[in-house]
Design a protein around this motif. Structure first.
Motif, PDB file in Angstrom:
ATOM      1  N   MET A   1      43.414  32.171  57.906  1.00 31.20           N
ATOM      2  CA  MET A   1      43.213  32.276  56.453  1.00 31.20           C
ATOM      3  C   MET A   1      44.376  33.041  55.827  1.00 31.20           C
ATOM      4  SD  MET A   1      39.236  32.815  55.452  1.00 31.20           S
ATOM      5  CE  MET A   1      38.858  34.332  56.315  1.00 31.20           C
ATOM      6  N   SER A   2      44.753  32.631  54.615  1.00 30.09           N
ATOM      7  CA  SER A   2      45.804  33.352  53.881  1.00 30.09           C
ATOM      8  C   SER A   2      45.230  34.669  53.332  1.00 30.09           C
ATOM      9  CB  SER A   2      46.307  32.500  52.730  1.00 30.09           C
ATOM     10  OG  SER A   2      45.297  32.427  51.739  1.00 30.09           O
ATOM     11  N   ASN A   3      46.136  35.537  52.866  1.00 31.84           N
ATOM     12  CA  ASN A   3      45.686  36.801  52.272  1.00 31.84           C
ATOM     13  C   ASN A   3      44.739  36.566  51.112  1.00 31.84           C
ATOM     14  OD1 ASN A   3      46.989  38.495  53.975  1.00 31.84           O
ATOM     15  ND2 ASN A   3      48.858  38.626  52.740  1.00 31.84           N
ATOM     16  N   THR A   4      45.063  35.555  50.285  1.00 24.17           N
ATOM     17  CA  THR A   4      44.207  35.267  49.136  1.00 24.17           C
ATOM     18  C   THR A   4      42.820  34.858  49.599  1.00 24.17           C
ATOM     19  OG1 THR A   4      46.205  34.343  48.214  1.00 24.17           O
ATOM     20  CG2 THR A   4      44.192  34.061  46.943  1.00 24.17           C
ATOM     21  N   GLU A   5      42.766  34.030  50.631  1.00 21.46           N
ATOM     22  CA  GLU A   5      41.463  33.568  51.113  1.00 21.46           C
ATOM     23  C   GLU A   5      40.639  34.732  51.667  1.00 21.46           C
ATOM     24  OE1 GLU A   5      42.366  28.923  52.205  1.00 21.46           O
ATOM     25  OE2 GLU A   5      42.974  30.490  53.583  1.00 21.46           O
ATOM     26  N   ILE A   6      41.321  35.653  52.352  1.00 23.55           N
ATOM     27  CA  ILE A   6      40.609  36.834  52.864  1.00 23.55           C
ATOM     28  C   ILE A   6      40.072  37.663  51.702  1.00 23.55           C
ATOM     29  CG2 ILE A   6      40.911  39.025  54.105  1.00 23.55           C
ATOM     30  CD1 ILE A   6      42.971  37.475  55.876  1.00 23.55           C
ATOM     31  N   ASP A   7      40.896  37.812  50.668  1.00 25.42           N
ATOM     32  CA  ASP A   7      40.496  38.544  49.481  1.00 25.42           C
ATOM     33  C   ASP A   7      39.257  37.910  48.840  1.00 25.42           C
ATOM     34  OD1 ASP A   7      40.983  40.636  47.700  1.00 25.42           O
ATOM     35  OD2 ASP A   7      41.881  39.241  46.254  1.00 25.42           O
ATOM     36  N   LEU A   8      39.265  36.589  48.689  1.00 25.06           N
ATOM     37  CA  LEU A   8      38.119  35.907  48.072  1.00 25.06           C
ATOM     38  C   LEU A   8      36.887  36.041  48.955  1.00 25.06           C
ATOM     39  CD1 LEU A   8      39.633  32.632  46.533  1.00 25.06           C
ATOM     40  CD2 LEU A   8      39.353  34.895  45.508  1.00 25.06           C
ATOM     41  N   ALA A   9      37.072  35.962  50.259  1.00 24.75           N
ATOM     42  CA  ALA A   9      35.937  36.114  51.178  1.00 24.75           C
ATOM     43  C   ALA A   9      35.310  37.495  51.017  1.00 24.75           C
ATOM     44  CB  ALA A   9      36.399  35.899  52.616  1.00 24.75           C
ATOM     45  N   GLN A  10      36.159  38.514  50.853  1.00 24.41           N
ATOM     46  CA  GLN A  10      35.629  39.873  50.671  1.00 24.41           C
ATOM     47  C   GLN A  10      34.876  40.005  49.354  1.00 24.41           C
ATOM     48  OE1 GLN A  10      39.147  42.244  51.217  1.00 24.41           O
ATOM     49  NE2 GLN A  10      38.795  42.499  53.417  1.00 24.41           N
ATOM     50  N   ARG A  11      35.438  39.408  48.288  1.00 25.24           N
ATOM     51  CA  ARG A  11      34.757  39.499  46.986  1.00 25.24           C
ATOM     52  C   ARG A  11      33.400  38.805  47.034  1.00 25.24           C
ATOM     53  NH1 ARG A  11      39.391  37.674  42.832  1.00 25.24           N
ATOM     54  NH2 ARG A  11      41.034  39.062  43.556  1.00 25.24           N
ATOM     55  N   LEU A  12      33.369  37.623  47.673  1.00 20.98           N
ATOM     56  CA  LEU A  12      32.102  36.888  47.757  1.00 20.98           C
ATOM     57  C   LEU A  12      31.083  37.684  48.572  1.00 20.98           C
ATOM     58  CD1 LEU A  12      30.518  34.282  47.139  1.00 20.98           C
ATOM     59  CD2 LEU A  12      31.484  33.297  49.239  1.00 20.98           C
ATOM     60  N   ALA A  13      31.534  38.273  49.668  1.00 19.56           N
ATOM     61  CA  ALA A  13      30.624  39.060  50.502  1.00 19.56           C
ATOM     62  C   ALA A  13      30.093  40.264  49.716  1.00 19.56           C
ATOM     63  CB  ALA A  13      31.347  39.526  51.768  1.00 19.56           C
ATOM     64  N   ARG A  14      30.978  40.880  48.928  1.00 17.97           N
ATOM     65  CA  ARG A  14      30.558  42.052  48.156  1.00 17.97           C
ATOM     66  C   ARG A  14      29.511  41.682  47.104  1.00 17.97           C
ATOM     67  NH1 ARG A  14      35.696  43.980  46.158  1.00 17.97           N
ATOM     68  NH2 ARG A  14      36.378  44.032  48.313  1.00 17.97           N
ATOM     69  N   VAL A  15      29.733  40.562  46.402  1.00 20.01           N
ATOM     70  CA  VAL A  15      28.760  40.142  45.376  1.00 20.01           C
ATOM     71  C   VAL A  15      27.436  39.770  46.042  1.00 20.01           C
ATOM     72  CG1 VAL A  15      28.229  38.346  43.673  1.00 20.01           C
ATOM     73  CG2 VAL A  15      30.478  39.472  43.661  1.00 20.01           C
ATOM     74  N   ASN A  16      27.493  39.047  47.159  1.00 18.97           N
ATOM     75  CA  ASN A  16      26.245  38.694  47.838  1.00 18.97           C
ATOM     76  C   ASN A  16      25.505  39.933  48.339  1.00 18.97           C
ATOM     77  OD1 ASN A  16      25.830  35.864  47.609  1.00 18.97           O
ATOM     78  ND2 ASN A  16      27.553  35.508  49.000  1.00 18.97           N
ATOM     79  N   ALA A  17      26.263  40.955  48.757  1.00 11.98           N
ATOM     80  CA  ALA A  17      25.619  42.198  49.200  1.00 11.98           C
ATOM     81  C   ALA A  17      24.947  42.910  48.027  1.00 11.98           C
ATOM     82  CB  ALA A  17      26.654  43.116  49.866  1.00 11.98           C
ATOM     83  N   ARG A  18      25.572  42.867  46.852  1.00 16.95           N
ATOM     84  CA  ARG A  18      24.949  43.478  45.666  1.00 16.95           C
ATOM     85  C   ARG A  18      23.649  42.750  45.318  1.00 16.95           C
ATOM     86  NH1 ARG A  18      29.306  43.327  41.077  1.00 16.95           N
ATOM     87  NH2 ARG A  18      27.561  44.097  39.828  1.00 16.95           N
ATOM     88  N   ILE A  19      23.681  41.420  45.397  1.00 16.66           N
ATOM     89  CA  ILE A  19      22.476  40.636  45.097  1.00 16.66           C
ATOM     90  C   ILE A  19      21.359  41.003  46.077  1.00 16.66           C
ATOM     91  CG2 ILE A  19      21.512  38.292  45.137  1.00 16.66           C
ATOM     92  CD1 ILE A  19      24.267  37.321  44.075  1.00 16.66           C
ATOM     93  N   GLU A  20      21.724  41.092  47.348  1.00 16.68           N
ATOM     94  CA  GLU A  20      20.711  41.427  48.363  1.00 16.68           C
ATOM     95  C   GLU A  20      20.128  42.801  48.151  1.00 16.68           C
ATOM     96  OE1 GLU A  20      22.583  39.251  52.185  1.00 16.68           O
ATOM     97  OE2 GLU A  20      21.197  40.919  52.596  1.00 16.68           O
TER      98      GLU A  20
END
Ligand SMILES: *Cc1c(COP(=O)(O)O)cnc(C)c1O
Length: 237
Positions: A1-20
């Motif tokens: 994965m590129s740096n950008t993709e890793i960044d987006l993966a982290q943001r998505l994980a963070r938002v999903n963790a907030r929802i949970e």
């Protein structure tokens, strides 16, 4: 994965963790909350990256932009969340899977008439003005019942619930107030009409916790997934 993709993966994980976390605090099952990734003004490459990470629902405010992305990714679920002009209803009825911001019967009737039969009824939400500000879009809470009754009679729309975009406010209690009003408005409609509408589209990057505590079933998150938007000269519709 590129740096950008890793960044987006982290943001998505963070938002999903907030929802949970918010769901757990509310004693709710996180699986009953849908994350709608608001991709307006953002390139299709970012949509593709989030889709690769498992994100299915995307929200758009501008019809042409949304249609262009939907045509590239018809496998994803596309929500029209912006204000609707009557000359755009045909494109919306033909290309979107959900419509969030209905606040006039005229728009609802056109969408129903223009929905292609083979696509099945279009799921829609009524936008309610929960901030008591005349400048805000949406019907007032006491007008939502009459509009709901009219929309329920339309053959090619499927009324699913309500949505709101409250005025910005700070502090959990202040943020919860308009969301509570939206939930109570939906409960009143269900009682009065003998229906069981159950979708509440409410909560964005800055207030999704408050919305989930009040029963949100769809949270619409742009900035915290895609980064800040640069509108340039374009008016924020
Ligand atoms: C842009 C937009 C969002 C996303 O807002 P963020 O604060 O960027 O998360 C949500 N809902 C609607 C209707 C929007 O127009």
């Amino acid at each position: 994965m590129s740096n950008t993709e890793i960044d987006l993966a982290q943001r998505l994980a963070r938002v999903n963790a907030r929802i949970e976390a918010a769901a757990r605090q509310a004693g709710r099952d996180p699986a009953e909350i849908t994350l709608l990734a608001v991709s307006k003004t953002k390139p299709l490459e970012m949509v593709d990256a989030f889709a690769t990470l498992g994100q299915r629902h995307f929200g758009e405010n501008y019809v042409q932009e949304g249609v262009a992305k939907q045509q590239q990714r018809p496998d994803l679920i596309w929500h029209m969340i912006g204000p609707i002009q009557s000359n755009k209803t045909r494109l919306i009825a033909e290309h979107f899977d959900w419509v969030h911001a209905i606040d006039r019967f005229k728009i609802a009737r056109r969408l129903s008439e223009q929905r292609p039969v083979e696509k099945g009824p279009l799921p829609v939400l009524i936008e309610v003005n929960t901030s008591n500000e005349p400048t805000k879009a949406g019907v007032m809470p006491d007008e939502a019942l009459a509009l709901a009754e009219q929309i329920l009679a339309l053959p090619s729309l499927e009324l699913r619930g309500l949505m709101t975009i409250p005025a910005r406010s700070q502090g959990l209690e202040n943020q919860r107030r308009p969301f509570r009003l939206l939930r109570e408005t939906l409960e009143r409609i269900n009682r009065a009409l003998g229906v069981e509408l159950n979708e509440l589209s409410m909560g964005m990057s800055g207030d999704l916790e408050a919305a989930i505590l009040e029963g949100a079933t769809i949270v619409r998150v742009g900035t915290d997934l895609f980064g800040p938007r640069d509108y340039g000269a374009r008016a924020q519709a």
